[in-house]
Design a protein around this motif. Structure first.
Motif, PDB file in Angstrom:
ATOM      1  N   ASN A 146      -2.110  44.116   9.882  1.00  0.00           N
ATOM      2  CA  ASN A 146      -1.520  45.157   9.030  1.00  0.00           C
ATOM      3  C   ASN A 146      -0.806  44.542   7.832  1.00  0.00           C
ATOM      4  N   LYS A 147      -0.046  43.481   8.082  1.00  0.00           N
ATOM      5  CA  LYS A 147       0.678  42.818   6.993  1.00  0.00           C
ATOM      6  C   LYS A 147      -0.293  42.266   5.958  1.00  0.00           C
ATOM      7  N   GLN A 198      -1.868  45.186   3.976  1.00  0.00           N
ATOM      8  CA  GLN A 198      -0.938  45.865   3.077  1.00  0.00           C
ATOM      9  C   GLN A 198      -0.403  44.967   1.968  1.00  0.00           C
ATOM     10  N   SER A 199      -0.856  43.724   1.941  1.00  0.00           N
ATOM     11  CA  SER A 199      -0.346  42.782   0.942  1.00  0.00           C
ATOM     12  C   SER A 199      -0.883  43.057  -0.457  1.00  0.00           C
ATOM     13  N   ARG A 241      -8.367  48.941   5.980  1.00  0.00           N
ATOM     14  CA  ARG A 241      -6.997  48.724   5.490  1.00  0.00           C
ATOM     15  C   ARG A 241      -5.972  49.473   6.333  1.00  0.00           C
ATOM     16  N   VAL A 242      -6.306  50.703   6.725  1.00  0.00           N
ATOM     17  CA  VAL A 242      -5.355  51.552   7.440  1.00  0.00           C
ATOM     18  C   VAL A 242      -5.198  51.126   8.897  1.00  0.00           C
ATOM     19  N   ALA A 289      -3.619  52.530  -2.015  1.00  0.00           N
ATOM     20  CA  ALA A 289      -3.112  51.723  -0.902  1.00  0.00           C
ATOM     21  C   ALA A 289      -2.656  52.607   0.254  1.00  0.00           C
ATOM     22  N   TYR A 329      -1.691  53.680   3.876  1.00  0.00           N
ATOM     23  CA  TYR A 329      -1.224  52.971   5.072  1.00  0.00           C
ATOM     24  C   TYR A 329      -0.465  53.952   5.955  1.00  0.00           C
ATOM     25  N   GLN A 364       1.069  53.785  -0.079  1.00  0.00           N
ATOM     26  CA  GLN A 364       2.068  52.705   0.016  1.00  0.00           C
ATOM     27  C   GLN A 364       2.902  52.554  -1.253  1.00  0.00           C
ATOM     28  N   HIS A 365       2.286  52.731  -2.408  1.00  0.00           N
ATOM     29  CA  HIS A 365       2.988  52.514  -3.685  1.00  0.00           C
ATOM     30  C   HIS A 365       3.151  53.805  -4.480  1.00  0.00           C
TER      31      HIS A 365
END
Length: 528
Positions: free
Chosen positions: A77-78, A81-82, A94-95, A507, A509, A517-518
């Motif tokens: 996950n890290k 999500q980078s 990605r999710v 992004a 997540y 995410q953003h």
């Protein structure tokens, strides 16, 4: 005589051990008991269950003491999500990278490990249907009750008679006539939203950037406050802020849940979660007490909170009533779920329509043909076929909850495999929604026309589309969320055209539900 006295003293010492000695023995026994419990939970039971299911042909990951797959899941996950991903709909890697990898390697029914808890992933529509319909009565909710109580307890996490009682009390709030009665509140909230956007445009050079993630959280928060609790969004704002923080902290806590008693450790995260919970419950208790006084004076019972409190007042037996604590837990759930589901759906809908302007144009044409510039009506919203198919396709590609979890309450056979009681089962919504064997080679394309003839036709009567769950536990607020989303989307399409902002980073997540995410920045401009 001296010898006899010495002998008596010695016998007395043997017969009457000191309190300190007893404490030491008790402490040693307690340590042994705790060690045996930890060994059973974290070593013996996982190995026993793993052998039992592998002997029946199931594959999956090997158990790694004591964290299972949590460490690898956290690492993936890290890593995912980078950085953002390209603006496309292939979001599963990605999710849910660990889930994606395990199923890809081991098949649609396989073993994974949530700490020392064996969890069976089941991604076959016919098996999912059997589990969610629960005709055998052998499945129940699988949740960490302590963590669940901190974020969204209530109906979604109950089983048995308590679930049935609360569902019976709450169902009338979501009947057709009640939803019709909520439409003016939906309209008022949406009017305020588009009014704010028009004010921003009036002070710009023709277009303006807006983060719709924040905007739709505010909108759905306002709607749930007015329709469920009769208060304005300002009164509920603090609760929403606290629940958003709580969701982030719960995700963090899940990484260490395999450690026995971890939630009792005095870590900063644990202390803060308890503080948040106390503050939320205090705020809700204040709202409830104020409403109880209002009911006594004017009998107001038209919203969810009024319905619960009036049910308590009308019921003559305590077994049919909700306690104050029950009401608080249901309020937590509806504050969280009522805001999250719709804000997530609306956010991804505008993002996707920003990626696919041709569908934005088609949706706008339909809305204008039905309503013109007038406020949407209940009857008209139900006539929006193109808008409905767009919402369904967004829910397919970006489901608010990416998985559902159940647990076997008794020994049961699923797909030829016999599972003992207490086995966790994960039903990955997002994998079934993105499965090319179900939806075809164009599974990752945005094609609302899939749903032109309804859900059954789109899925060939398989349970391959269930963004709100299925069976007796299907989300009670599903029609509420869809009606609110149609209203908001229609009013936005009537007044604005929009596209993704250059600052938008794709992004998605998971923080309980599927977030951007953003943020979700779009550029809007007026149609006039």
């Amino acid at each position: 005589m001296e010898v006899d006295a010495a002998a008596r003293a010695l016998v007395g010492d043997v017969a009457s051990p000191s309190p300190w000695s007893l404490l030491c023995v008790l402490a040693a026994l307690l340590v042994l008991w705790a060690a045996s419990k930890v060994a059973e939970r974290c070593w013996l039971r996982p190995r026993r269950l793993g052998r039992l299911l592998r002997a029946q042909g199931l594959g999956g990951t090997a158990y790694r003491f004591p964290a299972g797959d949590l460490t690898e899941n956290g690492r993936l996950n890290k890593e995912a999500q980078s950085s953002p991903m390209p603006p496309c709909h292939d979001i599963v890697p990605r999710v849910a990278p660990h889930l994606y990898n395990v199923v890809k390697e081991h098949g649609n029914v396989c073993i994974t490990w949530f700490g020392p808890i064996l969890r069976v992933i089941i991604a076959q529509p016919e098996l999912v249907k059997d589990i969610l319909s629960n005709k055998s009565g052998h499945f129940e909710k699988f949740t960490n009750k302590r963590l669940g109580k901190l974020i969204a307890p209530g109906l979604a996490n109950y089983d048995g008679e308590k679930w049935a009682k609360h569902r019976r009390i709450l169902n009338p709030a979501f009947h057709l006539e009640k939803l019709k009665g909520m439409l003016p509140a939906f309209s008022t909230c949406c009017t305020e939203l588009v009014g704010n956007w028009e004010n921003k445009l009036a002070n710009s050079g023709g277009s303006v950037e807006i983060d719709i993630w924040q905007e739709f959280q505010n909108l759905s928060g306002d709607v749930i406050s007015r329709t469920a609790f009769g208060s304005s969004f300002m009164e509920g704002r603090r609760i929403f802020q606290l629940q958003a923080e709580q969701a982030e902290r719960i995700i963090k806590a899940l990484q260490y849940i395999y450690i026995p008693g971890y939630l009792f450790f005095p870590t900063e995260n644990n202390r803060r979660m308890k503080e948040i919970n106390r503050e939320i419950e205090g705020l809700l208790r204040g709202i409830i007490e104020k409403r109880e006084r209002a009911i006594e004076s004017d009998g107001h019972e038209h919203d969810l909170l009024g319905l619960m409190l009036q049910s308590n007042k009308a019921s003559g037996t305590s077994s049919l009533r909700m306690s104050t604590e029950d009401v608080i837990e249901e309020c937590k759930l509806f504050y969280f779920a009522g805001m999250e589901t719709t804000s997530v759906l609306l956010t991804w809908t505008l993002v996707v329509l920003g990626m696919h302007p041709e569908w934005q144009d088609r949706a706008r044409k339909e809305v204008l043909s039905v309503f013109g510039k007038n406020k949407p009506s209940f009857h008209g919203l139900n006539r929006l076929k193109t808008v409905t198919t767009i919402l369904y396709e967004v829910l397919r590609l970006y489901p608010p909850a990416v998985t559902l979890n159940r647990k076997t309450s008794k020994e049961v056979e699923i797909g030829g495999i016999s599972y003992p009681a207490g086995v966790a089962v994960e039903l990955p919504i997002i994998l079934l929604h993105h499965n090319p064997n179900i939806w075809g080679k164009d599974v990752l394309e945005f094609k609302p026309q899939r749903f032109a003839e309804g859900i059954s036709k789109a899925t060939n009567d398989r349970l391959a589309f269930f963004p709100f769950g299925s069976g007796p536990r299907i989300c009670i607020g599903q029609n509420f969320a869809l009606l609110e989303a149609k209203m908001a989307l229609s009013m936005v399409l009537q007044r604005f055209e929009f596209k993704l902002s250059p600052s938008y980073a794709h992004a998605p997540y998971t923080v309980i539900t599927l977030h951007p995410q953003h943020g979700a920045q779009i550029m809007i401009k007026s149609l006039e």
